[in-house]
Design a protein around this motif. Structure first.
Motif, PDB file in Angstrom:
ATOM      1  N   GLU A   1       0.817  -1.206   0.000  1.00 29.01           N
ATOM      2  CA  GLU A   1       0.000   0.000   0.000  1.00 29.01           C
ATOM      3  C   GLU A   1       0.857   1.265   0.000  1.00 29.01           C
ATOM      4  N   ALA A   2       2.163   1.125   0.283  1.00 24.50           N
ATOM      5  CA  ALA A   2       3.023   2.302   0.253  1.00 24.50           C
ATOM      6  C   ALA A   2       3.102   2.892  -1.148  1.00 24.50           C
ATOM      7  N   CYS A   3       2.958   2.048  -2.145  1.00 18.10           N
ATOM      8  CA  CYS A   3       3.017   2.535  -3.529  1.00 18.10           C
ATOM      9  C   CYS A   3       1.730   2.249  -4.287  1.00 18.10           C
ATOM     10  N   HIS A   4       1.093   1.137  -4.017  1.00 13.16           N
ATOM     11  CA  HIS A   4      -0.053   0.734  -4.817  1.00 13.16           C
ATOM     12  C   HIS A   4      -1.345   1.275  -4.246  1.00 13.16           C
TER      13      HIS A   4
ATOM     14  N   PRO B   1      -1.965   8.280   3.657  1.00  9.27           N
ATOM     15  CA  PRO B   1      -1.887   6.811   3.649  1.00  9.27           C
ATOM     16  C   PRO B   1      -3.168   6.149   4.112  1.00  9.27           C
ATOM     17  N   ASP B   2      -3.919   6.868   4.946  1.00  7.27           N
ATOM     18  CA  ASP B   2      -5.132   6.240   5.471  1.00  7.27           C
ATOM     19  C   ASP B   2      -6.145   5.942   4.379  1.00  7.27           C
ATOM     20  N   SER B   3      -6.077   6.724   3.292  1.00  7.65           N
ATOM     21  CA  SER B   3      -7.063   6.539   2.237  1.00  7.65           C
ATOM     22  C   SER B   3      -6.741   5.376   1.330  1.00  7.65           C
ATOM     23  N   GLU B   4      -5.560   4.793   1.528  1.00  6.64           N
ATOM     24  CA  GLU B   4      -5.180   3.706   0.641  1.00  6.64           C
ATOM     25  C   GLU B   4      -5.575   2.370   1.238  1.00  6.64           C
ATOM     26  N   ALA B   5      -5.977   1.502   0.342  1.00 10.16           N
ATOM     27  CA  ALA B   5      -6.458   0.204   0.815  1.00 10.16           C
ATOM     28  C   ALA B   5      -5.308  -0.656   1.264  1.00 10.16           C
ATOM     29  N   ALA B   6      -5.497  -1.318   2.338  1.00 13.36           N
ATOM     30  CA  ALA B   6      -4.491  -2.273   2.810  1.00 13.36           C
ATOM     31  C   ALA B   6      -4.757  -3.618   2.158  1.00 13.36           C
TER      32      ALA B   6
END
Lengths: 320, 536
Positions: B78-81, B530-535
């Motif tokens: 999730e850091a990049c994708h 980062p919170d908006s990105e899916a884990a």
């Protein structure tokens, strides 16, 4: 699936469109790679296009399974299904390799690609043996029988041989009690034995009725010979026997003929013929396995590919 | 008469034989069940039902190991994708004529979101300078923002992310007008490293930017005089400090004789060094030996060209270089008055003689030294100094204004620290090659008496490079004779022809065109929290 000149039209009808589709997809991929200066991956639009088509092919190939289950509905003749299965399946591999960008990647994509390669290879193997071995068997195994009836027919052959010997030279003294208990071994005027007949280029086993003579002085020799070959007639090449190999069998029967009376020669002919039959059964068993064991492997690999494909699609879209 | 009936004969094959399970049907069951079980177990492992740690499972999904510099992101997709948004810009990017770039838009995939996301995740750590993006078309800017186009990840830990193939550069430079909003300022098409595919170096097409009068050929002659001319510099004329430097035989005990003419070599003045201070634009520029040390008067010239105050005494101190004229005047005055005060020079009006002349005698001498120089003496002394300045400098370069600029960090140097402004050159890597191979004009100029240093940049064209820097499949050109090959010394006669060997993409050219220290940093794209990105 037989690929022969007579079915050229059927195969070209599928091979040409599939080849054109594959060529177009790969051209688009190579063009984008050339522009990018590297092999673009499966996430590129051309790589994705190849991957989507390869995935769709894999899923459509698996439709053979429900089609077989629903064959009573006669959904398009099988030859069309098989031709499509063959050519589309072949096209899926280059498309999948291109989709990978010529590198294996992590464990999941690598496993998926390796399984797909094995699936296609097993299918190609199956196609090859299906086009070669049946013809070979027709020519070289005239006594061929139904695969799972080999043991049943072999047991019958032993029974025939025993009956023949009883008719020819009387009961085996060593197994007199057994003979009395078996009504089939009672003396009679004729027995039914198998023999190979040829019609044109095709040979096959037929059943023949033979009249036999009464017991003679070489009874013990014949019964002793039968005792030696009986395990082989029942179990085939799973047991050691002097008649297991063709060359050894010829030599062994030649010595038997020399030791027996002239009138016993037809009986020995029958025994030798039964040994030849058993030898062909063994060969048939091996060839039959070569001919059919690939299919469960092919199906198993296809099932695994389909399951992993689903996981791959999900993860690839999520982490595009 | 037969013992068998027809029914018995038919029973030679079991009528229900097809229902019986043989070893093949068991094998089919094993294969299918095995595939289902194995795939199911693997799927359970992948989706975390096995209880294994995320980082152990995540490598299964990955399309390949990350490069070592990004290894700490290995288990943090999730850091990049971004879920459902392609970070592989090949999915959407590329000139429109290359394919259905917009087709994925129909599937709800936003191309600009992908670009923004990709740029933002890269720029969280990497602040890079722009590459002419103000002169790019939209397609060009999309290519420019596509970091993954050149720095493809998931290709293994050993993957060098900055090793960019020539084809990547050719995406734009093959037809530069396609991605430029105006006429390109460099060659329209650059497809290979040779004269036809690259053209000669841009810097060599311009006049010599240097502003120093210097005759290389003269300085390489014995005694620094024309052939056959007398009065050349001898080792006796050098102070012990400078003689140690220029007389190489001293170290081996074979010192040159005093009356031998001084013979200079290239490395007497050109010594390997790091990038000149204030001109650092790339980490690679700081490598020792990439450039030569900046030529300075105090280190390279003063041994022979010390600025004399013009007073006829042997111990008069030399004047400082690049000092303001007020300071020079003060030093000149002090030197002249000091010499007179010590009797080392005549006073004004002193017409006395040591030997009396008939009828005149020894003459009269003033009794005291005036503390003020008469008019014209100082001007004459300054003119003598300026005459020395003109040996190397143009008149406009030793005015007070010009001298005042010398100390400033952003002042244009009189000798450019880099002559090939568009590309990098590593002198250290080429140090075993004789200087003459690339600077033949310096040595050829020695055959004439007219200096050509100010009319041309004495660097050979691209032909001198392509002899070695050529595609690996190409043999050594026939133009490289054994004599020329001998000039290479121990240097291999093949070198990479990668664009990145000499050129840098991120801001290198801009840094050369902008004032020192004012490299333009690309603006950071909007960074999603980062919170908006899916884990995963």
């Amino acid at each position: 699936m037989i690929v022969s000149r007579g079915q050229l039209k059927l195969h070209l009808g599928f091979a040409i469109p599939v080849a054109v589709l594959t060529a177009v997809c790969m051209t688009l991929y190579f063009r984008q790679s050339l522009a990018a200066g590297t092999w673009v991956g499966g996430g590129s639009w051309s790589g994705l296009l190849c991957g989507v088509i390869a995935g769709a092919i894999i899923l459509s190939e698996m439709l053979l399974w429900p089609r077989k289950a629903l064959r009573r509905f006669r959904l398009i003749p099988t030859k069309y299904w098989m031709a499509a299965h063959l050519w589309m399946g072949l096209a899926s591999l280059p498309l999948a390799i291109v989709h990978c960008g010529f590198h294996l990647g992590g464990w999941l994509p690598a496993t998926l690609l390796i399984l797909l390669v094995l699936t296609v290879l097993s299918g190609v193997y199956g196609l090859a043996v299906q086009n070669v071995l049946p013809r070979w068997m027709l020519r070289h195994l005239p006594r061929e029988t139904i695969y799972n009836q080999i043991q049943f027919v072999s047991d019958q052959a032993v029974r025939d041989a025993r009956q023949l010997l009883t008719r020819a030279c009387g009961r085996n003294v060593a197994s007199i009690e057994t003979a009395v208990a078996d009504p089939e071994l009672l003396p009679a005027g004729a027995v039914v034995v198998g023999a190979v007949r040829q019609a044109g280029k095709t040979r096959g086993k037929t059943l023949q009725t033979r009249h036999v003579a009464e017991g003679r002085f070489d009874r013990e020799t014949l019964w002793s010979a039968f005792d030696q070959i009986e395990p082989y007639l029942r179990e085939g090449d799973r047991v050691e026997s002097p008649v297991r190999q063709s060359y050894g069998a010829d030599r062994w029967f030649r010595r038997l003929r020399e030791a027996c009376h002239e009138e016993s020669q037809p009986v020995i002919d029958v025994l030798q013929d039964l040994c030849d039959q058993r030898r062909e059964f063994d060969l048939q068993r091996r060839v039959h396995r070569l001919l059919h064991t690939w299919l469960p492997v092919h199906i198993g690999l296809s099932v695994a590919v389909t399951i992993l494909l689903g996981i791959h699609v999900w993860t690839a879209l999520k982490f595009w | 008469m037969s013992l068998e009936t027809g029914k018995q004969r038919s029973e030679r094959i079991q009528i229900d034989y097809y229902r019986k399970r043989d070893d093949l049907s068991r094998w089919r069951f094993v294969c299918i069940a095995g595939a289902l079980v194995a795939s199911g177990v693997y799927a359970a492992y992948l989706f975390g039902w096995s209880g294994k740690a995320t980082e152990q499972r995540i490598t299964q999904f990955s399309t390949g190991p990350l490069s070592s510099v990004h290894a700490h992101f290995e288990d943090r997709c999730e850091a990049c994708h971004l879920s459902g948004t392609p970070i592989d810009l090949q999915a959407t990017a590329g000139p429109a004529d290359f394919g259905p770039a917009e087709a994925l838009t129909l599937l709800g995939i936003d191309r600009q979101s992908s670009l923004n996301h990709l740029e933002s995740v890269c720029q969280r750590c990497h602040q890079v300078a722009a590459h002419h993006d103000e002169r790019m078309t939209q397609d060009g800017q999309d290519i420019d923002r596509n970091c993954s186009l050149c720095h493809a990840e998931h290709r293994g830990a050993e993957k060098d992310l900055v090793a960019v193939s020539n084809a990547k550069c050719a995406i734009c430079h093959q037809r530069l007008s396609r991605v430029c909003v105006s006429s390109p300022r460099v060659d329209e098409s650059t497809v290979a490293f040779d004269r036809s595919g690259h053209g000669d170096f841009q810097s060599l097409k311009d006049p010599d930017p240097g502003r120093i009068r210097f005759d290389h050929a003269q300085h390489l002659r014995p005694g620094q005089v024309e052939p056959g001319q007398r009065g050349g510099t001898t080792y006796a004329a050098l102070s012990p400090q400078w003689r140690r430097r220029y007389d190489r035989g001293q170290e081996s005990g074979a010192s040159a004789s005093d009356d031998a003419p001084v013979q200079l070599n290239c490395d007497d003045c050109h010594q390997l060094s790091g990038n000149p201070e204030g001109r650092s634009t790339q980490g690679a520029d700081l490598e020792l030996g990439r450039y030569f040390q900046t030529i300075s008067f105090e280190q390279h010239c003063v041994g022979c060209h010390g600025i004399s105050p013009g007073v006829a005494t042997s111990d008069a101190p030399l004047l400082p270089h690049a000092a303001p004229w007020d300071q020079v005047d003060l030093l000149l005055s002090a030197t002249i008055l000091g010499a007179r005060a010590r009797g080392q020079a005549r006073l004004p009006g002193d017409n006395s003689r040591r030997e009396p002349l008939p009828g005149i005698g020894v003459g009269a001498a003033p009794e005291t030294v005036s503390t003020r120089l008469p008019d014209g003496v100082l001007d004459a002394a300054r003119q003598r100094v300026q005459a020395q300045c003109q040996t190397c400098h143009l008149p406009e370069d030793y005015t007070d204004q010009a001298i005042a600029r010398v100390g400033r960090r952003n002042a244009d140097p009189m000798i450019p620290p880099r002559w090939l402004r568009k590309g990098l050159y590593d002198h250290a890597a080429h140090r075993s090659i004789q200087c003459e191979y690339c600077h033949a004009a310096v040595h050829q100029a020695g055959e004439t008496t007219d200096p050509v240093d100010q009319s041309q940049v004495m660097i050979a064209g691209i032909e001198s490079c392509v002899a070695c820097h050529r595609p690996a499949k190409n043999p050594l050109p026939q133009s490289v004779s054994p004599e020329i090959e001998a000039m290479f010394g121990t240097t291999p006669t093949w070198g990479s022809d990668d664009c990145t060997l000499c050129h840098r993409y991120h801001g290198f050219d801009a840094a050369q065109e902008a004032p020192a220290g004012s490299v333009t940093i690309r603006p950071v794209a909007a960074v999603r929290p980062p919170d908006s990105e899916a884990a995963p």
